[in-house]
Design an enzyme around this catalytic site. Structure first.
Site, short mmCIF file in Angstrom:
data_model
loop_
_atom_site.label_atom_id
_atom_site.label_comp_id
_atom_site.label_asym_id
_atom_site.label_seq_id
_atom_site.Cartn_x
_atom_site.Cartn_y
_atom_site.Cartn_z
N HIS A 77 9.77 1.77 0.08
CA HIS A 77 9.45 1.96 -1.33
C HIS A 77 10.62 2.64 -2.05
O HIS A 77 11.36 3.42 -1.44
CB HIS A 77 8.20 2.82 -1.49
CG HIS A 77 6.93 2.12 -1.15
ND1 HIS A 77 5.74 2.44 -1.74
CD2 HIS A 77 6.66 1.10 -0.30
CE1 HIS A 77 4.78 1.66 -1.26
NE2 HIS A 77 5.33 0.84 -0.37
N GLU A 132 10.72 5.08 -4.21
CA GLU A 132 10.68 6.53 -4.23
C GLU A 132 11.14 7.12 -2.89
O GLU A 132 11.86 8.13 -2.87
CB GLU A 132 9.26 7.04 -4.51
CG GLU A 132 8.70 6.62 -5.84
CD GLU A 132 7.83 5.38 -5.78
OE1 GLU A 132 6.81 5.33 -6.48
OE2 GLU A 132 8.17 4.43 -5.02
N CYS A 174 2.40 5.42 -5.28
CA CYS A 174 1.29 5.15 -4.37
C CYS A 174 0.98 6.42 -3.57
O CYS A 174 1.69 7.43 -3.70
CB CYS A 174 1.65 3.99 -3.45
SG CYS A 174 2.88 4.45 -2.19
N CYS A 207 4.08 7.62 -1.45
CA CYS A 207 5.17 8.16 -2.27
C CYS A 207 4.76 9.48 -2.94
O CYS A 207 5.57 10.40 -3.03
CB CYS A 207 5.63 7.13 -3.28
SG CYS A 207 6.37 5.67 -2.48
#
Length: 166
Positions: A52, A54, A82, A85
């Protein structure tokens, strides 16, 4: 520099992700007016659930700054974080999160739940909706194209058995 400038930087990373077939999410981490971490989605290309934007940006910022505590940084991301993260943000002690588009399916800054309001030891401030229209349009366009591509692909059918006795 202001929030719009940094979100534009995150949007550019999101566009790079989309160009590689990744969900278009980009993230930058800023400390004292300088970008110290950058990341974008790479789950498909890296073949990892951890890919991801992040997570990449946090890892990059930690490497740049030489430590895991990002207590004087701001994270800018094109899509609401999410659960994974949001947890990484709490663990990195990032005090401020600014995101573009809300995520009704997995957002943990208020859409599905608000992890930052729970009983953890760190509670980042959240600013919602910066460049929201651009962030949401990029995601919508990506998923529209993805659905069209999937519809145009031939459907796999199991091979039919051949009756050699008939």
């Amino acid at each position: 520099m202001d929030d719009l400038f940094y979100m534009d930087q995150a949007l550019e990373l999101a566009r790079e992700a989309a160009a590689e077939g990744e969900v278009p999410v980009g993230c930058v981490i800023v400390r004292r007016g300088q970008i110290v971490g950058r990341g974008r989605n790479r789950r498909e290309t890296a073949k990892t659930a951890l890919g991801h934007g992040e997570i990449e940006a946090i890892a990059d910022a930690c490497k740049t700054l030489g430590g895991w505590r990002l207590w004087d940084c701001t994270l800018y991301v094109t899509l609401e974080p999410c659960p994974m993260c949001a947890g990484a943000i709490v663990n990195a002690r990032i005090p401020k999160v600014i995101y573009g588009a809300a995520d009704a399916k997995a957002g943990c800054c208020g859409s599905v739940c608000d992890l930052f309001s729970m009983g953890f030891n760190h509670h980042p401030q959240v600013v919602r909706g910066v460049r929201e229209a651009e962030c949401a349009a990029l995601l919508k366009e990506f998923f529209l194209r993805l659905r069209e591509d999937l519809r145009s692909r031939p459907k796999w059918k199991p091979p039919q058995e051949i009756d050699y006795e008939g």
